[in-house]
Every structure is written in structure tokens, then in C-alpha cells.
Design a protein around this motif. Structure first.
Motif, PDB file in Angstrom:
ATOM      1  N   SER A 104       0.846  -1.212   0.000  1.00  0.00           N
ATOM      2  CA  SER A 104       0.000   0.000   0.000  1.00  0.00           C
ATOM      3  C   SER A 104       0.862   1.236   0.000  1.00  0.00           C
ATOM      4  CB  SER A 104      -0.907  -0.012   1.228  1.00  0.00           C
ATOM      5  OG  SER A 104      -0.118   0.001   2.410  1.00  0.00           O
ATOM      6  N   ILE A 105       0.197   2.367  -0.401  1.00  0.00           N
ATOM      7  CA  ILE A 105       0.903   3.646  -0.421  1.00  0.00           C
ATOM      8  C   ILE A 105       0.328   4.528   0.669  1.00  0.00           C
ATOM      9  CG2 ILE A 105       1.427   3.461  -2.884  1.00  0.00           C
ATOM     10  CD1 ILE A 105      -0.889   5.343  -3.422  1.00  0.00           C
ATOM     11  N   SER A 106       1.011   5.604   0.923  1.00  0.00           N
ATOM     12  CA  SER A 106       0.559   6.507   1.978  1.00  0.00           C
ATOM     13  C   SER A 106      -0.632   7.338   1.502  1.00  0.00           C
ATOM     14  CB  SER A 106       1.707   7.433   2.397  1.00  0.00           C
ATOM     15  OG  SER A 106       2.052   8.277   1.299  1.00  0.00           O
ATOM     16  N   LYS A 107      -1.339   7.963   2.460  1.00  0.00           N
ATOM     17  CA  LYS A 107      -2.516   8.792   2.142  1.00  0.00           C
ATOM     18  C   LYS A 107      -2.131   9.978   1.276  1.00  0.00           C
ATOM     19  CE  LYS A 107      -6.279  11.262   4.389  1.00  0.00           C
ATOM     20  NZ  LYS A 107      -6.855  11.662   5.699  1.00  0.00           N
ATOM     21  N   GLN A 108      -1.005  10.564   1.529  1.00  0.00           N
ATOM     22  CA  GLN A 108      -0.558  11.713   0.753  1.00  0.00           C
ATOM     23  C   GLN A 108      -0.287  11.314  -0.694  1.00  0.00           C
ATOM     24  OE1 GLN A 108       2.890  13.588   2.389  1.00  0.00           O
ATOM     25  NE2 GLN A 108       2.966  15.215   0.815  1.00  0.00           N
ATOM     26  N   GLN A 109       0.372  10.154  -0.845  1.00  0.00           N
ATOM     27  CA  GLN A 109       0.649   9.689  -2.203  1.00  0.00           C
ATOM     28  C   GLN A 109      -0.656   9.382  -2.958  1.00  0.00           C
ATOM     29  OE1 GLN A 109       3.173   6.355  -1.247  1.00  0.00           O
ATOM     30  NE2 GLN A 109       5.062   7.494  -1.769  1.00  0.00           N
ATOM     31  N   ARG A 110      -1.638   8.812  -2.200  1.00  0.00           N
ATOM     32  CA  ARG A 110      -2.917   8.494  -2.842  1.00  0.00           C
ATOM     33  C   ARG A 110      -3.615   9.775  -3.329  1.00  0.00           C
ATOM     34  NH1 ARG A 110      -4.792   5.875   0.918  1.00  0.00           N
ATOM     35  NH2 ARG A 110      -4.414   3.751   0.208  1.00  0.00           N
ATOM     36  N   GLU A 111      -3.634  10.846  -2.525  1.00  0.00           N
ATOM     37  CA  GLU A 111      -4.254  12.117  -2.906  1.00  0.00           C
ATOM     38  C   GLU A 111      -3.569  12.730  -4.120  1.00  0.00           C
ATOM     39  OE1 GLU A 111      -4.150  14.500   0.556  1.00  0.00           O
ATOM     40  OE2 GLU A 111      -5.837  13.480   1.538  1.00  0.00           O
ATOM     41  N   GLU A 112      -2.239  12.630  -4.151  1.00  0.00           N
ATOM     42  CA  GLU A 112      -1.508  13.179  -5.298  1.00  0.00           C
ATOM     43  C   GLU A 112      -1.850  12.435  -6.577  1.00  0.00           C
ATOM     44  OE1 GLU A 112       2.569  12.997  -4.223  1.00  0.00           O
ATOM     45  OE2 GLU A 112       2.452  14.671  -2.787  1.00  0.00           O
ATOM     46  N   LEU A 113      -1.930  11.100  -6.490  1.00  0.00           N
ATOM     47  CA  LEU A 113      -2.281  10.315  -7.672  1.00  0.00           C
ATOM     48  C   LEU A 113      -3.704  10.619  -8.141  1.00  0.00           C
ATOM     49  CD1 LEU A 113      -0.698   6.859  -6.725  1.00  0.00           C
ATOM     50  CD2 LEU A 113       0.083   8.453  -8.496  1.00  0.00           C
ATOM     51  N   THR A 114      -4.652  10.763  -7.158  1.00  0.00           N
ATOM     52  CA  THR A 114      -6.048  11.072  -7.514  1.00  0.00           C
ATOM     53  C   THR A 114      -6.140  12.422  -8.212  1.00  0.00           C
ATOM     54  OG1 THR A 114      -6.835   9.804  -5.611  1.00  0.00           O
ATOM     55  CG2 THR A 114      -8.370  11.380  -6.601  1.00  0.00           C
ATOM     56  N   LYS A 115      -5.417  13.410  -7.728  1.00  0.00           N
ATOM     57  CA  LYS A 115      -5.436  14.742  -8.328  1.00  0.00           C
ATOM     58  C   LYS A 115      -4.901  14.698  -9.753  1.00  0.00           C
ATOM     59  CE  LYS A 115      -3.919  19.456  -7.521  1.00  0.00           C
ATOM     60  NZ  LYS A 115      -3.136  20.372  -6.634  1.00  0.00           N
ATOM     61  N   MET A 116      -3.823  13.949  -9.945  1.00  0.00           N
ATOM     62  CA  MET A 116      -3.255  13.830 -11.287  1.00  0.00           C
ATOM     63  C   MET A 116      -4.243  13.141 -12.229  1.00  0.00           C
ATOM     64  SD  MET A 116       0.654  12.691 -10.290  1.00  0.00           S
ATOM     65  CE  MET A 116       1.030  12.302 -11.985  1.00  0.00           C
ATOM     66  N   TYR A 117      -4.987  12.189 -11.709  1.00  0.00           N
ATOM     67  CA  TYR A 117      -5.945  11.449 -12.544  1.00  0.00           C
ATOM     68  C   TYR A 117      -7.136  12.338 -12.928  1.00  0.00           C
ATOM     69  CZ  TYR A 117      -9.299   7.873 -13.944  1.00  0.00           C
ATOM     70  OH  TYR A 117     -10.220   7.141 -14.645  1.00  0.00           O
ATOM     71  N   GLU A 118      -7.625  13.118 -11.957  1.00  0.00           N
ATOM     72  CA  GLU A 118      -8.783  13.974 -12.236  1.00  0.00           C
ATOM     73  C   GLU A 118      -8.433  15.079 -13.217  1.00  0.00           C
ATOM     74  OE1 GLU A 118     -10.028  15.348  -8.437  1.00  0.00           O
ATOM     75  OE2 GLU A 118     -11.179  13.525  -7.968  1.00  0.00           O
ATOM     76  N   GLU A 119      -7.172  15.545 -13.182  1.00  0.00           N
ATOM     77  CA  GLU A 119      -6.772  16.596 -14.117  1.00  0.00           C
ATOM     78  C   GLU A 119      -6.762  16.116 -15.554  1.00  0.00           C
ATOM     79  OE1 GLU A 119      -3.040  17.944 -12.748  1.00  0.00           O
ATOM     80  OE2 GLU A 119      -3.862  19.174 -11.112  1.00  0.00           O
ATOM     81  N   THR A 120      -6.611  14.834 -15.736  1.00  0.00           N
ATOM     82  CA  THR A 120      -6.579  14.290 -17.106  1.00  0.00           C
ATOM     83  C   THR A 120      -7.966  13.985 -17.658  1.00  0.00           C
ATOM     84  OG1 THR A 120      -6.332  12.037 -16.243  1.00  0.00           O
ATOM     85  CG2 THR A 120      -4.312  13.275 -16.709  1.00  0.00           C
ATOM     86  N   ILE A 121      -9.033  14.020 -16.783  1.00  0.00           N
ATOM     87  CA  ILE A 121     -10.402  13.701 -17.216  1.00  0.00           C
ATOM     88  C   ILE A 121     -11.270  14.943 -17.063  1.00  0.00           C
ATOM     89  CG2 ILE A 121     -12.451  12.292 -16.765  1.00  0.00           C
ATOM     90  CD1 ILE A 121     -10.611  10.141 -15.707  1.00  0.00           C
ATOM     91  N   SER A 122     -11.961  15.389 -18.128  1.00  0.00           N
ATOM     92  CA  SER A 122     -12.847  16.558 -18.072  1.00  0.00           C
ATOM     93  C   SER A 122     -14.181  16.162 -17.442  1.00  0.00           C
ATOM     94  CB  SER A 122     -13.085  17.104 -19.491  1.00  0.00           C
ATOM     95  OG  SER A 122     -13.680  16.108 -20.297  1.00  0.00           O
ATOM     96  N   PRO A 123     -14.839  17.075 -16.674  1.00  0.00           N
ATOM     97  CA  PRO A 123     -16.113  16.745 -16.015  1.00  0.00           C
ATOM     98  C   PRO A 123     -17.242  16.609 -17.045  1.00  0.00           C
ATOM     99  CG  PRO A 123     -15.598  19.068 -15.735  1.00  0.00           C
ATOM    100  CD  PRO A 123     -14.396  18.447 -16.374  1.00  0.00           C
ATOM    101  N   SER A 124     -18.315  15.937 -16.658  1.00  0.00           N
ATOM    102  CA  SER A 124     -19.474  15.758 -17.548  1.00  0.00           C
ATOM    103  C   SER A 124     -20.233  17.074 -17.687  1.00  0.00           C
ATOM    104  CB  SER A 124     -20.400  14.674 -16.982  1.00  0.00           C
ATOM    105  OG  SER A 124     -21.544  14.545 -17.791  1.00  0.00           O
ATOM    106  N   LEU A 125     -20.562  17.442 -18.924  1.00  0.00           N
ATOM    107  CA  LEU A 125     -21.252  18.711 -19.210  1.00  0.00           C
ATOM    108  C   LEU A 125     -22.628  18.500 -19.827  1.00  0.00           C
ATOM    109  CD1 LEU A 125     -18.231  20.638 -20.793  1.00  0.00           C
ATOM    110  CD2 LEU A 125     -19.082  20.813 -18.454  1.00  0.00           C
TER     111      LEU A 125
END
Length: 675
Positions: A104-125
Motif C-alpha cells: 500500500s501507499i501513503s494517504k498523501q501519495q494516494r491524494e496526489e495520484l487522484t489529483k493527477m488522474y482527475e486533471e486528465t479527465i474533463s467533467p461531464s457537461l
């Protein structure tokens, strides 16, 4: 100890620990099976209850043993794997991670990965209106970029209102689908424009904002206006403050409007151009009306003509001239005096600043016609004029323009019969009349026509003395008599009791009819009250003096039953022509029934009163008379027989039985003869 030996020891320890865990699990499983077998073998719930408690305790004990062994194995492993000074010891050992074999990874690493993933996907319009840029325009379509992974395609038909559309322009679009079945972005500019337009329309209605619209075409009752891309309805009455004759002049024009009504259910919008004009006029009205004064003469233009008056445009505010204030002379319609768009001078009669109403007058600019009336004219003088108005109660005659006099219907004829003025005159007739009253202050005049002829009642006693005979015409009926006209203005009343000597008249209509001529005799004259009493039966002599000898009490007559009621019957004595009354108790026939209508019967006069002209008869007494006569005859016969018997008895002795027998036989024979 070398690292290899350490690893072997660790492996051995781990293996030993795992073997202990497996043994503990086996023990727990065996305990569970024993518990299940025990539960199946339990004969009742009461006996099973203590066993369940023991089983639960065993399970808890097995779990505690297992957790204790795990904890001991962890501690031993941590001691063996103690970090060096250079290494950083982990905060906590994740046993789940150890069992799963996934790091497993740390909570901080998980948040950083999630942020990077969301930046690559545009929200539903989907369903939202966004702004896109026109990247390319073809002959039929426009390519729109909204920053999504793909671009959208919109038909140029949706941009027909904007022929100047070019690449690089920003346009509003509605995202119908983020991806269709082909992965394509689906956009709509028409829907986005409609949504935005509806929002703008609602906002303009709430804030009472003035909007600009394009008049597209005519429709029934008004016009169709394009406002923000929405088709709104402009009623014909809301185009202008003045009546519109030609609607077509407004087509293809851009005008300002005010949104006055919105139907959210049906998405209908109603606009008004008149409301904007009225708002401007309201300010002008208040400014103009603040400068007005009663009696002020101003110029105006005839704006509208109605049956009750004329509306005058005073330069931003309207005033009304009532039809009675147009001319001193009587007119039927305002169009007889003015016409549309005519410029005239008017006088301010009254105004209301709060209601911005102005009452105007036109005839007040001229002198009152009564001022021009002949100063020497007085009551009793004769005047000539023209009939201008006729009512049921009389006629108005114009003596000079603007001066009228009333001829009441009672002043048109000496006759007392109630008639309408139309029976004497009609509109347009030239008549001559006598001035009866003249009030110059109140400007009223009453006239009369009958005064031009002699009052027939002035020499009534000479023309119609008492007991004189005349012929008149039946003019009217009442319940108590008949009105007969001897000549124009002289009527007399024949009381119902003076119509006939012999016939009992219930209503005059049973005796005569309107328009019939009757011979009458003047019975009485009341000159003061103009009343004349007449009689019709007095034309002939009173026949009741002769009837007295023909209808003596006890005399038998023949008559026809004319009417039958509860009180009795009216019987007409045919040979004499007099009606007699038969009371109900005297209507009984010999067989017990009663007489009926239209029967011809014999009656006996039981009462005769000449002065009251009353005759009472009886049909029942006919039978009584016959019975009485029979009884008298029987009595006479019986008397004669008794006398004969008495004579025979005197000649015989009491002991002569043969003589007595013969006497009895003689009496029985006499009785049979009487029968």
C-alpha cells in the motif's frame, strides 16, 4: 549471524507461526462442527439454550487465541527486522497488506495520484449550456470546440439568424450528449439559444425591462414578434394607443416592447408596445393637466367618435366631449357635428388630476339659445316649431334652434283616454302650440295643442242635457262598466247595472265589444269633475212592470237552465226573456237527482221583486204541488166514502153482521178507485 542465516531463521519462524495459526484454525473449525452437531441433536429450545452459550464462548476463545498468536508473531518479526539507524521504521505494520501481498501507499501519495488522474479527465457537461469556439465552417456545418476530447458539429440552419458567423466566433451551445454511440460530442445551438432566451425573457418580465423585438408577421388578432429568439404575441389592442386600421405597416419592423404576460406552462409570451407609449403619455398628461384651468379654451384634434361623445387629443392627453355638450340643439349622433381628425376649439369644463380625466365642451363657445328667445314671449302666446323627439309621455318641439318645449300627451287632446304621443304627432312635424308655462331661469317651457280648440265641456249641459238620448262608441271596459265616447273629449260611463233590464251582466265584454256603437241616455252630469253618467237600458221602458202580471207568485213557467253552481241555477224564462234564480234546495227532481245545464224544465215562481228585478223559482215545488193535489183529491174521495158509510150505518143495527161486511167491502173498493 550472517544475513542468509537471519533470513533462514526468519523463514523458519514465519513457517512455525503459520503452522500454529493453521492449528488454531483447525481447532476452531472442529469446535464449530461440534457445536453444529450439538444444535442438530438438541430435542428442544430450552435444552439448546445453555449449549449455544457454551459454543459462543468457545468461538470467542478460539478467536482470542488466534489474535494473540498473530500479535506474538508480529512482535517477534518486528524485533528480528528492527531498522538500522539509517532506515526509518514504519509507523505501523499492515497485517492485511502482508497477507494480500500488495504493497500500500501513503494517504498523501494516494491524494496526489487522484489529483493527477482527475486533471486528465474533463467533467461531464451534459444538459449544460457552455461557450464554444467556431473552429471551422463548411458549406452546411460548423465545427465547435468546447474543450472536450472531441469537437461538436452543428448545422448552419441553426445560425440562419446570424449570416455573419465566421471562424473564431464564440457561440453558446447546449451539450446534448458527451458521447453518442459513436463516441461523438452532440451539441445544439438552437436549444442553447432558446434556454438563454427564456431566461432573459423571464428576467426582463421581472425587472420590467424594455426589450427590442422584430415583428415577423400578422396573425389573427395581432402580430408575431421575435424577442430573444422566442416568438411572442402582440395583440392588436397593444400596438398603439390609437385604433390601428392597417396592421401590415408594422411587419418587418424592429420596435421596443414591454413583456406584460408569461405563461410558464405553455411557454407563451405576450408583449405590448402600447404600454411604453402610455407610460410616456402618463408623464405628459400630468404635466399638461397641471397647467389646465376651468374655462380655458384650447385647440384639439378629434381622435375618436362614439355614440355617447367625442374624444379630443389635446397634445398627449385625451378629453371627452359628451354628446349633450356638442350642440345646443338636439342631435342623434356626434358625427352630425364633428368628424375624425378635425381640428376644433374646445373649452375645459372640468378635470380630475388623479384620474387624468378631462371634460370638454363645444357648445359653450357659443351664446345660449335661450338668450336669443323673444323677450316678449309669454304664457298663452302661440308658437310654431318642429317635433324633434317623441316619448311615450309627450313630444319635444324646437321653437328656435336650441330652445325646446314639451307637449305632454295630456295636452294634446281633450280626450281623457290614455294614449301615446305617437298617436298625435311624429318626428319632423311642424306644429302650432300654446305656451302653457315659461321659466327663463331654469330654461323650461311647456306647450299645449288642445288649447287651440274649444273645450267641449264648456257647453256640456247645452249639448248633452239630462235624459237626452245619444249614440256613442265603446272606448274601454272596466269591471264595473263601459266607457262610451260621445265626441272627442267627452266620455261617459255606463254602469254594469244600467246595461240591461233583464240580463244579468257579469262583465261588460259579455254584453258588447270595443268599437261598438250603443244608444245611451244621459243620466247625470258632474261639470266640476268632468264626469258623465250614462245608461243603455233606459233607452227602453222598464219591462218589469209588465212582468209582474206574467210572473205572479205560484205561477208555473217553462225555462232553460243557463248556468249551474253550488248556490243554485240561472234559468231563462223563454217566453218572457227574463232570467230567474233557482236555489240549490229547489233543484231536486222527482227521482232525487238535480237539474243540469241546458235542460228545459218547469218551475214555480216562489218570489217576485220588481224594484230589485229579482225572480226566485223552484222546480221541486212542481212535485210538491202534484203531491198536494193528489192528497187533496184522496181526502175528498175518502170523505165522500165516509159519509156513505155513515148513512148506511145509521140504517142498520149493531147486530146486523151482513151490513157491516158489506160496508167493509165498499170502503176497500173506494180505495182501489182512488189508486
Amino acid at each position: 549471524m550472517s544475513e542468509e542465516n537471519k533470513k533462514e531463521v526468519d523463514v523458519d519462524n514465519t513457517t512455525a507461526t503459520e503452522q500454529q495459526v493453521e492449528e488454531t484454525k483447525s481447532t476452531a473449525e472442529e469446535s464449530t462442527k461440534e457445536v453444529e452437531n450439538t444444535e442438530e441433536a438438541a430435542p428442544s429450545k430450552e435444552k439448546a439454550a445453555p449449549k449455544k452459550k457454551t459454543i459462543k464462548a468457545k468461538k470467542e476463545e478460539a478467536v482470542d487465541v488466534e489474535e494473540a498468536e498473530k500479535e506474538e508473531a508480529r512482535k517477534k518479526q518486528n524485533e528480528d527486522e528492527a531498522p538500522t539507524a539509517e532506515e526509518e521504521a514504519p509507523a505501523e505494520f499492515d497485517w492485511d497488506e502482508f497477507e494480500s501481498g500488495i504493497t500500500s501507499i501513503s494517504k498523501q501519495q494516494r491524494e496526489e495520484l487522484t489529483k493527477m488522474y482527475e486533471e486528465t479527465i474533463s467533467p461531464s457537461l451534459e444538459g449544460e449550456v457552455v461557450t464554444g469556439k467556431v473552429t471551422q465552417i463548411s458549406d452546411r456545418e460548423a465545427i465547435i470546440d468546447i474543450g472536450s476530447k472531441s469537437e461538436g458539429v452543428i448545422s448552419l440552419n441553426e445560425f440562419r439568424y446570424n449570416p455573419d458567423l465566421k471562424e473564431g466566433d464564440d457561440v453558446e451551445v447546449l451539450v446534448d450528449l458527451q458521447e453518442d454511440k459513436n463516441g461523438q460530442l452532440v451539441l445544439s445551438h438552437r436549444k442553447a439559444r432558446a434556454i438563454k432566451a427564456w431566461d432573459r425573457v423571464n428576467e426582463a418580465h421581472e425587472t420590467e425591462q424594455v426589450v427590442t423585438g422584430y415583428v415577423k408577421c400578422r396573425t389573427k388578432g395581432g402580430m408575431i414578434v421575435d424577442v430573444f429568439g422566442i416568438e411572442a404575441f402582440l395583440p392588436g389592442s397593444q400596438i398603439d394607443v390609437r385604433p390601428i386600421k392597417d396592421y401590415d405597416i408594422y411587419v418587418d419592423k424592429t420596435m421596443e416592447f414591454k413583456i406584460v404576460k408569461i405563461n410558464h406552462e405553455f411557454k407563451n409570451v405576450v408583449v405590448s408596445h402600447k404600454a411604453l407609449i402610455e407610460a410616456d403619455l402618463e408623464e405628459q398628461k400630468r404635466e399638461i393637466i397641471s397647467k389646465l384651468e376651468k374655462g380655458q379654451v384650447i385647440e384639439g384634434v378629434v381622435k375618436n367618435i362614439t355614440s355617447y361623445g367625442v374624444f379630443i387629443d389635446l397634445g398627449g392627453i385625451d378629453g371627452l366631449i359628451h354628446i349633450t355638450d356638442l350642440s345646443w340643439s338636439r342631435i342623434n349622433h356626434p358625427s352630425e357635428v364633428v368628424e375624425i381628425d378635425q381640428k376644433i376649439n374646445v373649452v375645459i369644463l372640468d378635470f380630475d388630476e388623479d384620474k387624468t380625466r378631462i371634460q370638454l365642451g363645444l357648445k359653450q363657445l357659443e351664446a345660449h339659445p335661450w338668450d336669443a328667445l323673444d323677450a316678449d314671449l309669454k304664457e298663452g302666446d302661440k308658437v310654431k316649431g318642429k317635433v324633434v323627439v317623441i316619448a311615450d309621455y309627450g313630444a319635444f318641439v324646437e321653437v328656435i334652434p336650441g330652445v325646446e318645449g314639451l307637449i305632454h300627451v295630456s295636452e294634446m287632446s281633450w280626450s281623457t283616454h290614455l294614449r301615446s304621443a305617437q298617436d298625435f304627432v311624429k318626428v319632423g312635424d311642424e306644429v302650432e302650440a300654446v305656451v302653457l308655462t315659461l321659466d327663463r331661469e331654469d330654461r323650461k317651457m311647456s306647450l299645449g295643442i288642445k288649447q287651440l280648440s274649444t273645450d267641449p265641456w264648456t257647453d256640456i249641459t247645452t249639448k248633452y242635457p239630462t235624459n237626452s238620448k245619444h249614440t256613442g262608441k265603446v272606448r274601454n271596459f272596466t269591471n264595473f262598466g263601459v266607457f262610451v265616447e260621445l265626441e272627442e273629449g267627452i266620455d261617459g260611463l255606463i254602469h254594469i247595472s244600467d246595461l240591461s233590464w233583464t240580463k244579468k251582466v257579469k262583465h261588460p265584454s259579455d254584453f258588447t265589444h270595443i268599437g261598438a256603437e250603443l244608444e245611451v241616455v244621459v243620466l247625470d252630469i258632474d261639470e266640476e269633475n268632468r264626469r258623465l253618467s250614462l245608461g243603455h237600458k233606459q233607452v227602453e221602458e222598464n219591462p218589469w212592470e209588465t212582468y209582474e202580471t206574467l210572473m205572479e207568485e205560484g205561477s208555473t213557467l217553462s225555462g232553460k237552465v243557463m248556468e249551474v253552481n253550488d248556490k243554485g241555477a240561472n234559468i231563462l224564462i223563454e217566453n218572457i226573456g227574463v232570467e230567474a234564480f233557482c236555489p240549490a234546495r229547489h233543484m231536486v227532481k222527482e227521482d232525487g237527482s238535480k237539474i243540469e245545464k241546458d235542460e228545459v224544465i218547469d218551475v214555480v215562481v216562489i218570489e217576485f221583486k220588481r224594484d230589485a228585478r229579482r225572480v226566485l223559482v223552484s222546480h221541486t215545488n212542481i212535485h210538491k204541488q202534484i203531491e198536494t193535489a193528489n192528497k187533496e183529491k184522496e181526502a175528498k174521495t175518502t170523505g165522500k166514502a165516509v159519509k156513505r158509510v155513515q148513512g148506511k150505518v145509521e140504517k142498520t143495527t149493531l147486530g146486523d153482521l151482513d151490513a157491516l161486511s158489506q160496508l167493509k167491502a165498499d170502503l176497500e173498493g173506494d180505495e182501489e178507485d182512488n189508486k
